[in-house]
Design an enzyme around this catalytic site. Structure first.
Site, PDB file in Angstrom:
ATOM      1  N   THR A 368      17.787  24.447  55.532  1.00  0.00           N
ATOM      2  CA  THR A 368      16.339  24.391  54.943  1.00  0.00           C
ATOM      3  C   THR A 368      16.546  24.089  53.534  1.00  0.00           C
ATOM      4  O   THR A 368      17.320  23.763  52.916  1.00  0.00           O
ATOM      5  CB  THR A 368      16.071  26.072  54.982  1.00  0.00           C
ATOM      6  OG1 THR A 368      15.823  26.423  56.375  1.00  0.00           O
ATOM      7  CG2 THR A 368      14.900  26.568  53.979  1.00  0.00           C
ATOM      8  N   GLU A 407      12.150  26.288  64.961  1.00  0.00           N
ATOM      9  CA  GLU A 407      11.770  27.360  64.304  1.00  0.00           C
ATOM     10  C   GLU A 407      11.474  28.671  65.272  1.00  0.00           C
ATOM     11  O   GLU A 407      11.328  29.825  65.019  1.00  0.00           O
ATOM     12  CB  GLU A 407      10.632  27.226  63.290  1.00  0.00           C
ATOM     13  CG  GLU A 407      10.584  27.913  62.164  1.00  0.00           C
ATOM     14  CD  GLU A 407      11.220  27.262  61.220  1.00  0.00           C
ATOM     15  OE1 GLU A 407      12.389  28.052  60.859  1.00  0.00           O
ATOM     16  OE2 GLU A 407      11.092  26.198  60.735  1.00  0.00           O
ATOM     17  N   ASP A 410      13.166  31.666  65.530  1.00  0.00           N
ATOM     18  CA  ASP A 410      12.837  32.928  64.571  1.00  0.00           C
ATOM     19  C   ASP A 410      12.079  34.139  65.142  1.00  0.00           C
ATOM     20  O   ASP A 410      11.844  35.278  64.496  1.00  0.00           O
ATOM     21  CB  ASP A 410      12.290  32.477  63.225  1.00  0.00           C
ATOM     22  CG  ASP A 410      12.974  31.774  62.397  1.00  0.00           C
ATOM     23  OD1 ASP A 410      14.494  31.966  62.309  1.00  0.00           O
ATOM     24  OD2 ASP A 410      12.798  31.200  61.385  1.00  0.00           O
ATOM     25  N   SER A 440      12.684  34.434  56.798  1.00  0.00           N
ATOM     26  CA  SER A 440      13.252  35.283  55.713  1.00  0.00           C
ATOM     27  C   SER A 440      12.907  34.365  54.482  1.00  0.00           C
ATOM     28  O   SER A 440      13.728  34.769  53.206  1.00  0.00           O
ATOM     29  CB  SER A 440      14.794  35.097  55.722  1.00  0.00           C
ATOM     30  OG  SER A 440      14.872  36.165  56.967  1.00  0.00           O
ATOM     31  N   GLY A 460      18.673  31.051  55.892  1.00  0.00           N
ATOM     32  CA  GLY A 460      18.623  31.934  56.834  1.00  0.00           C
ATOM     33  C   GLY A 460      18.238  33.514  56.592  1.00  0.00           C
ATOM     34  O   GLY A 460      17.648  33.793  55.558  1.00  0.00           O
TER      35      GLY A 460
END
Ligand code: DON
Length: 556
Positions: A368, A407, A410, A440, A460
């Site tokens: 990320t 994604e 998640d 998060s 993460g």
């Protein structure tokens, strides 16, 4: 497409191009995960853009030069502060589930979770939010046209840039997923193999997609040719996107989470990110202790116990606020924190299963990106952007150069089941059509009488604990260079263990904390890639730091 390392001439041109435009006065601070992204931000500020234009330029540049971390096929949260009217707002460009998604989509016929489907390939991809967010930020907050702010990214995509070690590590980690996609292999691999360090990565299709965005705004991505290609690629690979999914995607503006720790005002990400709430809940629990006066072991024990309780509430309550009611006031109430604190013993760790529901699992490596900006006017941007795992789902939609996110992982695939970061949750974060998956990501502003800070990191589930540790370091009076170097440890309620980075805890600390009942897991590497900037109100000086664990660049 990968080209062999070119002669120095290419870099000379790139260098001259950059330096001709950059006449830095350093009345600003930028920190990003890649030098070319930092340069893109600097260029746009020097062309008369504000922090928001720079944020657009940096987000787009990162999509090109750090494709493992974020991109047009992903999403993110941009926390903005506009100085002229003191507006604080979070632009939510989070991906959302396609309308064809449903609660059991990752379960096999026996009701077991298929661990691959939510992480790799077409079914793992949510509807991207990043392109819409860039258009929104440019139009509503920027001073320059979107097309100008996208220029550096387009240039990098067309001309190519030399790939670094981090890029190669991430490629190796996701080699198999990328090999499954012909378009991804063609762009990122060298005849199916990992390319050589410093080969030149040229992304012509991505440049064209960026140009379509520059020319037609949101419609350039969410409707027309690019949208058709995206939908087709997902359908070809067994996913369930429709044109309506893309056309209906909307950016949301959300009020940030605001709280205090001692005399520091904290402004951070609100749901659908869990970041701000978990961060403040942990800080609220810690606020009654004088941490500096505690011995080192007790201090770490208390921080871990605060993390355990705050992450427990993450699992219980948090999800997309457009779908679930979150008791935000309760979770941020100091009395609520006092109740949680009263369950903390100084001499003993509380096993997580005494809180509620318990299961054991692993957390995995990931990627990320985060960047931080303060401009000469005092505008600020903290942005954390993601496509989730390194190189997202591994799937590139042919003809677009767009790497799709994964994604969807998640979400909670099944109550109690852990996602790729070992996070658990319940119905609040279950899969529903059009819902945003809980994040998060924790882009954060800090402010007190002396200083203003902007910070955040990828990582993460560990993002929130990293930001927490950095804030505690800020509270000690330290600056950005120190926050980004803080040794990292983490507890997320489940698994019931203190996860720590390589050299994050000493043998003595482990021994002493184990005596209190803590369990441990060591990462074989140092994790996180924090990007932080600061403005000192007294000295009027800007400072910035990029995590030494990464390959980023901070200025001044
Ligand atoms: O939104 C989230 O919480 C995750 N998708 C972020 C993933 C991440 O930070 C991976 N980085 N190392």
């Amino acid at each position: 497409m990968l080209k062999k390392r070119t002669s120095c001439f290419f870099f000379l041109i790139l260098f001259c191009w950059q330096n001709q435009i950059f006449a830095s006065q350093n009345q600003f601070a930028i920190a990003t995960a890649h030098p070319l992204a930092t340069k893109a931000g600097e260029q746009i500020l020097n062309q008369g853009g504000n922090a928001f234009d720079a944020a657009v330029a940096i987000s787009a540049a990162l999509a090109v030069v750090e494709p493992a971390g974020s991109g047009l096929g992903g999403g993110g949260f941009w926390l903005l502060h506009r100085e002229q009217d003191s507006l604080d707002i979070m632009v939510d460009g989070r991906e959302r589930a396609p309308f064809a998604a449903h609660r059991n989509m990752y379960l096999d016929s026996s009701g077991k979770v298929n661990k691959t489907l939510s992480k790799t390939g077409a079914l793992s991809a949510g509807i991207p939010g990043l392109p819409a967010a860039l258009v929104h930020i440019a139009e509503k907050y920027g001073q320059l046209p979107l097309a100008v702010s996208l220029q550096p990214a387009i240039y990098y995509a067309k001309q190519g840039f030399p790939i670094g070690e981090r890029h190669l590590r991430m490629l190796a980690f996701r080699h198999k997923a990328l090999k499954n996609s012909a378009a991804a292999s063609q762009i990122f691999l060298d005849n199916g193999a990992i390319p050589k360090l410093e080969s030149i990565l040229v992304q012509t299709d991505l440049a064209n997609t960026l140009e379509a965005l520059a020319k037609y705004g949101k419609n350039g991505f969410y409707e027309g040719k690019i949208a058709d290609l995206l939908v087709q690629a997902v359908l070809n690979e067994g996913g369930g996107w429709s044109k309506h999914d893309l056309k209906a995607y909307q950016v949301k503006e959300r009020a940030p989470i605001i709280g205090r720790y001692r005399n520091i005002k904290i402004t951070s990400a609100s749901p659908p990110s869990s970041g701000g709430i978990v961060l403040l809940e942990a800080l609220n629990i810690l606020s009654a202790y004088n941490l500096e006066k505690q011995d080192n072991i007790t201090r770490k024990h208390l921080i871990v116990e605060a993390m355990r309780r705050a992450y427990h509430d993450r699992a219980r309550y948090l999800g997309d606020p457009d779908f679930v009611d979150i008791p935000i006031q309760q979770l941020l109430d100091l009395n609520y924190a006092a109740g949680l604190r009263s369950t903390i013993r100084l001499d003993k760790a509380l096993p997580s299963h005494y809180l509620t529901g318990w299961q054991e699992n692993e957390t995995k490596g990931s990627d990320t990106t985060h960047f931080s900006i303060i401009d000469q006017h005092g505008n600020r941007v903290a942005a954390t952007l993601s496509i989730n795992f390194p190189f997202g789902s591994g799937l590139v939609a042919a003809g677009t150069g767009v790497l799709l996110n994964d994604e969807m992982d998640d979400f909670v695939s099944q109550p109690g089941d852990m996602n790729g970061y070992g996070l658990v949750g319940g119905m609040a974060n279950s899969i529903e059509p059009g819902k945003r998956m809980l994040s998060s990501m924790t882009p954060t502003f800090l402010e007190d009488n002396q200083r203003i800070a902007v910070l955040g990191t990828p990582g993460g589930s560990r993002i929130i604990s990293m930001v927490l540790l950095a804030i505690l370091d800020y509270a000690k009076g330290n600056g950005p260079e120190s926050w980004v170097q803080v040794k990292r440890f983490h507890h997320q309620y489940i698994p019931d263990q203190i996860l720590y980075e390589k050299n994050g805890l000493t043998e003595h600390e482990i021994k002493m904390l184990a005596e209190l009942g803590h369990h441990f897991k060591q990462k074989s590497y140092q994790y996180g890639n924090m990007q932080a900037v600061q403005y000192n109100k007294k000295t009027k000086q800007f400072s910035a730091a990029s995590d030494p664990r990464g390959e980023g660049m901070a200025m001044p």
